[in-house]
Design an enzyme around this catalytic site. Structure first.
Site, PDB file in Angstrom:
ATOM      1  N   ALA A   1      73.411  -2.957 -16.625  1.00 28.92           N
ATOM      2  CA  ALA A   1      72.026  -3.220 -16.241  1.00 28.92           C
ATOM      3  C   ALA A   1      71.150  -3.238 -17.480  1.00 28.92           C
ATOM      4  O   ALA A   1      71.511  -2.668 -18.511  1.00 28.92           O
ATOM      5  CB  ALA A   1      71.535  -2.142 -15.272  1.00 28.92           C
TER       6      ALA A   1
ATOM      7  N   GLU B   1      77.087  -5.517 -22.608  1.00 31.34           N
ATOM      8  CA  GLU B   1      77.676  -4.206 -22.331  1.00 31.34           C
ATOM      9  C   GLU B   1      79.183  -4.251 -22.122  1.00 31.34           C
ATOM     10  O   GLU B   1      79.855  -3.232 -22.303  1.00 31.34           O
ATOM     11  CB  GLU B   1      76.986  -3.565 -21.119  1.00 31.34           C
ATOM     12  CG  GLU B   1      75.528  -3.235 -21.397  1.00 31.34           C
ATOM     13  CD  GLU B   1      74.844  -2.480 -20.273  1.00 31.34           C
ATOM     14  OE1 GLU B   1      75.497  -2.171 -19.252  1.00 31.34           O
ATOM     15  OE2 GLU B   1      73.649  -2.187 -20.423  1.00 31.34           O
TER      16      GLU B   1
ATOM     17  N   ARG C   1      72.991  10.272 -20.173  1.00 32.05           N
ATOM     18  CA  ARG C   1      71.596  10.108 -19.736  1.00 32.05           C
ATOM     19  C   ARG C   1      70.915  11.473 -19.836  1.00 32.05           C
ATOM     20  O   ARG C   1      71.224  12.386 -19.074  1.00 32.05           O
ATOM     21  CB  ARG C   1      71.529   9.570 -18.307  1.00 32.05           C
ATOM     22  CG  ARG C   1      72.080   8.172 -18.151  1.00 32.05           C
ATOM     23  CD  ARG C   1      71.288   7.195 -18.965  1.00 32.05           C
ATOM     24  NE  ARG C   1      71.674   5.823 -18.685  1.00 32.05           N
ATOM     25  CZ  ARG C   1      71.201   4.796 -19.350  1.00 32.05           C
ATOM     26  NH1 ARG C   1      70.336   4.977 -20.338  1.00 32.05           N
ATOM     27  NH2 ARG C   1      71.582   3.577 -19.062  1.00 32.05           N
TER      28      ARG C   1
ATOM     29  N   GLU D   1      74.190   2.113 -26.785  1.00 31.10           N
ATOM     30  CA  GLU D   1      75.256   1.226 -26.324  1.00 31.10           C
ATOM     31  C   GLU D   1      76.589   1.502 -27.020  1.00 31.10           C
ATOM     32  O   GLU D   1      77.646   1.185 -26.487  1.00 31.10           O
ATOM     33  CB  GLU D   1      74.862  -0.237 -26.528  1.00 31.10           C
ATOM     34  CG  GLU D   1      73.722  -0.678 -25.623  1.00 31.10           C
ATOM     35  CD  GLU D   1      73.241  -2.073 -25.944  1.00 31.10           C
ATOM     36  OE1 GLU D   1      73.422  -2.524 -27.101  1.00 31.10           O
ATOM     37  OE2 GLU D   1      72.673  -2.700 -25.047  1.00 31.10           O
TER      38      GLU D   1
ATOM     39  N   GLU E   1      73.297  -8.942 -19.831  1.00 27.96           N
ATOM     40  CA  GLU E   1      73.730  -7.546 -19.847  1.00 27.96           C
ATOM     41  C   GLU E   1      75.241  -7.430 -19.664  1.00 27.96           C
ATOM     42  O   GLU E   1      75.876  -6.582 -20.290  1.00 27.96           O
ATOM     43  CB  GLU E   1      72.987  -6.739 -18.780  1.00 27.96           C
ATOM     44  CG  GLU E   1      71.528  -6.526 -19.095  1.00 27.96           C
ATOM     45  CD  GLU E   1      71.283  -5.757 -20.384  1.00 27.96           C
ATOM     46  OE1 GLU E   1      72.090  -4.860 -20.734  1.00 27.96           O
ATOM     47  OE2 GLU E   1      70.279  -6.046 -21.058  1.00 27.96           O
TER      48      GLU E   1
END
Length: 159
Positions: free
Chosen positions: A48, A69, A36, A115, A65
């Protein structure tokens, strides 16, 4: 009397995202880790995503999600908590769900861009709670969701 406070304009977002605390039969929580940029490191999170499919209810976003994910499907998914992410700056709400009775999805999701860099890890619920309380895990949605899940599961065990 205090001074009048100036407020910055509120950016309206409202219901913005859904997140999911996935707990397996061994009471382990699925955590994801990805880079991030605003915090300049890889952060532990729960799955999320944005409510970006027109007309899709938050619970379905949480299901989507989890599949995208983590390639998982939950036979049981229920609302856990809804939180304002930054009430001093916007009205964004994230709806967090508890997912249990997990199985592998019938097809794996093709991950690209951010991702593709996701790392998955199953961690004992008690260890995640300890990490939160020790300040080692600080993602707000993870903190709210995991602490709420731990309390909900504790109450279920007590009957």
């Amino acid at each position: 009397m205090g001074r009048a406070q100036r407020h910055r304009p509120l950016r309206r977002r409202g219901d913005r995202a859904a997140a999911v605390v996935a707990v397996d039969d061994e009471e382990r929580v699925l955590l994801i880790q990805q880079y991030r940029h605003p915090i300049r490191h890889r952060d532990w999170e729960i799955p999320a995503g944005l409510l970006d499919v027109a007309g899709e209810p938050p619970i379905e976003t949480a299901r989507r999600e989890l599949a995208e994910e983590a390639d998982l499907v939950a036979a049981s998914i229920e609302p856990l908590v809804s939180v304002f992410t930054t009430p001093g700056g916007n009205d964004e709400v994230v709806h967090v769900f508890l997912a249990r009775e997990l199985t592998s999805a019938s097809a794996m999701f093709a991950r690209t861009d951010e991702e593709a860099d996701i790392r998955l890890e199953w961690v004992a619920l008690a260890d995640v709670v300890d990490a939160i309380l020790a300040g080692r895990m600080r993602n707000g949605i993870l903190v709210a969701g995991v602490l709420a899940a731990a309390e909900k599961l504790s109450r279920l065990r007590r009957g």
